[in-house]
Write an enzyme that holds these catalytic residues in place. Structure first.
Site, PDB file in Angstrom:
ATOM      1  N   LYS A 237     -38.783  68.068  -3.277  1.00  0.00           N
ATOM      2  CA  LYS A 237     -40.211  68.313  -3.484  1.00  0.00           C
ATOM      3  C   LYS A 237     -40.587  69.729  -3.055  1.00  0.00           C
ATOM      4  O   LYS A 237     -41.511  70.332  -3.601  1.00  0.00           O
ATOM      5  CB  LYS A 237     -41.059  67.277  -2.731  1.00  0.00           C
ATOM      6  CG  LYS A 237     -40.932  65.872  -3.275  1.00  0.00           C
ATOM      7  CD  LYS A 237     -41.260  65.745  -4.750  1.00  0.00           C
ATOM      8  CE  LYS A 237     -42.678  65.340  -5.017  1.00  0.00           C
ATOM      9  NZ  LYS A 237     -42.917  65.058  -6.464  1.00  0.00           N
TER      10      LYS A 237
ATOM     11  N   TYR B 269     -35.165  64.139  -0.427  1.00  0.00           N
ATOM     12  CA  TYR B 269     -36.471  63.967  -1.073  1.00  0.00           C
ATOM     13  C   TYR B 269     -37.383  65.148  -0.716  1.00  0.00           C
ATOM     14  O   TYR B 269     -37.966  65.790  -1.589  1.00  0.00           O
ATOM     15  CB  TYR B 269     -37.091  62.642  -0.616  1.00  0.00           C
ATOM     16  CG  TYR B 269     -38.431  62.343  -1.224  1.00  0.00           C
ATOM     17  CD1 TYR B 269     -38.625  62.429  -2.602  1.00  0.00           C
ATOM     18  CD2 TYR B 269     -39.514  61.949  -0.435  1.00  0.00           C
ATOM     19  CE1 TYR B 269     -39.859  62.134  -3.164  1.00  0.00           C
ATOM     20  CE2 TYR B 269     -40.745  61.651  -0.989  1.00  0.00           C
ATOM     21  CZ  TYR B 269     -40.916  61.741  -2.350  1.00  0.00           C
ATOM     22  OH  TYR B 269     -42.131  61.457  -2.905  1.00  0.00           O
TER      23      TYR B 269
ATOM     24  N   THR C  32     -33.976  63.968 -10.729  1.00  0.00           N
ATOM     25  CA  THR C  32     -35.251  63.616 -11.360  1.00  0.00           C
ATOM     26  C   THR C  32     -36.355  64.563 -10.897  1.00  0.00           C
ATOM     27  O   THR C  32     -37.139  65.071 -11.707  1.00  0.00           O
ATOM     28  CB  THR C  32     -35.660  62.168 -10.989  1.00  0.00           C
ATOM     29  OG1 THR C  32     -34.580  61.322 -11.307  1.00  0.00           O
ATOM     30  CG2 THR C  32     -36.902  61.726 -11.718  1.00  0.00           C
TER      31      THR C  32
END
Ligand code: UDP
Length: 349
Positions: free
Chosen positions: A153, A149, A95
């Protein structure tokens, strides 16, 4: 101006939408309601300057059209929350990386400026206090899914800065530290709504580890002012900015404050990390931002103290609750909010 907000039905996105509408702008939201909620933007429906599309940003036909019609994009759509990341790393990575790729691709097509919201997670295990934007980054190994994560990012940040450097696209990165306020859900692990919810229900308040780890919590109303300011400033493009509070509090102290503000009788319990997350989970002891860069550019700084935010979260969660009966105690502040809150259980009584 006409702004597109990806993830605009989420916690921060919905506050940003309200802020921009108040400032007189036109706002379009795209959100797939995966972690965002329709209820967060339902009250904006019918506003003459507000539009929404319930769809994923990976639907590039829709995203392309929305980008072609707007003046700038706030890119907030992402998989967030440590709990979600540990449980669903594949979803998180896909995502975050594919979504940002899609946003930058369409933005470049129409030369639309983009603000990418990143996270203090990218500082990883760095032990520096405070964290500055140009600090080195130390992440844990790839066998620990928590770090997926931060890594995803970081790829978003690299890509955004590369579009700026190579293609001249105005891209600014905002690294958000712990942001809190009404509409944040505890479902994905965030500590403030979890503690306040537990306190209101009279359940044990679950402090992970020894509770001596600390965080700086910034009210979402302050954060959206920072995001709007960065987007509007010509010298922000191509740069990374920390956005957060510098007021540090331990998680144990947070639990105590939540108890006081909710007048709760909930016990504070200590849960080992292995039980709370997954075996081998690594938490950060401290996480404090250096906000001198954004201060210098915009004169921005947080204005809302944590206790005030906790009250706002308390009142919001109380309104959100299924009914008054689900709470174990009848604290005095409930009576003070009678007639102001929509609280179905209370009205029935
Ligand atoms: N935390 C806790 N109890 C909870 C949820 C979180 O003690 O029920 C702790 C968590 O381990 C971390 C801090 O609160 O040390 C902040 O957690 P959150 O997930 O809100 O943010 P982040 O870890 O990204 O800073």
């Amino acid at each position: 101006m006409h702004f597109l907000i990806t993830g605009g039905a989420g916690f921060i996105g919905s506050h940003l939408a309200e802020h921009l509408l108040t400032e007189g702008h036109q706002v379009t939201v795209i959100d797939d309601l995966s972690t965002g909620r329709w209820e967060n933007i339902a009250h904006l429906r019918g506003h003459p300057r507000f539009r929404f599309a319930i769809d994923t940003i990976l639907n590039e036909i829709v995203l392309d059209r929305l980008a072609s019609e707007c003046d700038a994009i706030f890119h907030l759509a992402a998989a967030v929350g440590v709990d979600l990341i540990v449980r669903r790393p594949t979803y998180t990575i896909e995502t975050n990386v594919a979504g940002t790729e899609a946003v930058l691709r369409v933005a470049a097509r129409y030369r639309v400026p983009v603000l990418i919201t990143s996270t203090s997670e990218v500082y990883g295990k760095g032990a520096r206090v405070p964290f500055s934007e140009d600090d080195d980054v130390v992440l844990g190994p790839t066998c620990r899914s928590r770090w997926s994560y931060a890594a995803s990012k970081m790829v978003d940040e690299f890509l955004g800065l590369a579009y700026h450097r190579e293609r001249g696209l105005p891209v600014v990165i905002a690294r958000l530290f712990n942001t809190v306020g009404p509409r944040q859900t505890g479902r994905y692990g965030m500590v403030v709504p979890r503690f306040v919810g537990q306190a209101l229900r009279g359940e044990p308040i679950t402090v992970y580890g020894d509770g001596q780890q600390s965080r700086c919590f910034c009210d979402v109303a302050d954060v959206v002012r920072a995001l709007a300011g960065l987007m509007g400033h010509p010298e922000a493009a191509g740069r990374v900015f920390n956005v957060g509070s510098t007021d540090e509090v331990t998680i144990e102290e947070l639990a105590r404050r939540v108890k006081r503000i909710t007048e709760s009788r909930s016990p504070i319990v200590y849960v080992p990390y292995d039980e709370a997350y997954a075996p081998g989970f690594e938490d950060m002891r401290r996480r404090v931002p250096d906000i001198s860069r954004i201060q210098a550019l915009l004169g921005w700084q947080p204005t809302i103290p944590l206790d005030e935010t906790l009250v706002r979260v308390r009142d919001w969660l109380a309104r959100e609750s299924e009914g008054y009966e689900s709470f174990s105690s009848f604290p005095s502040w409930v009576k003070r909010t009678q007639g102001v809150c929509h609280w179905p259980g209370l009205r029935r009584a």
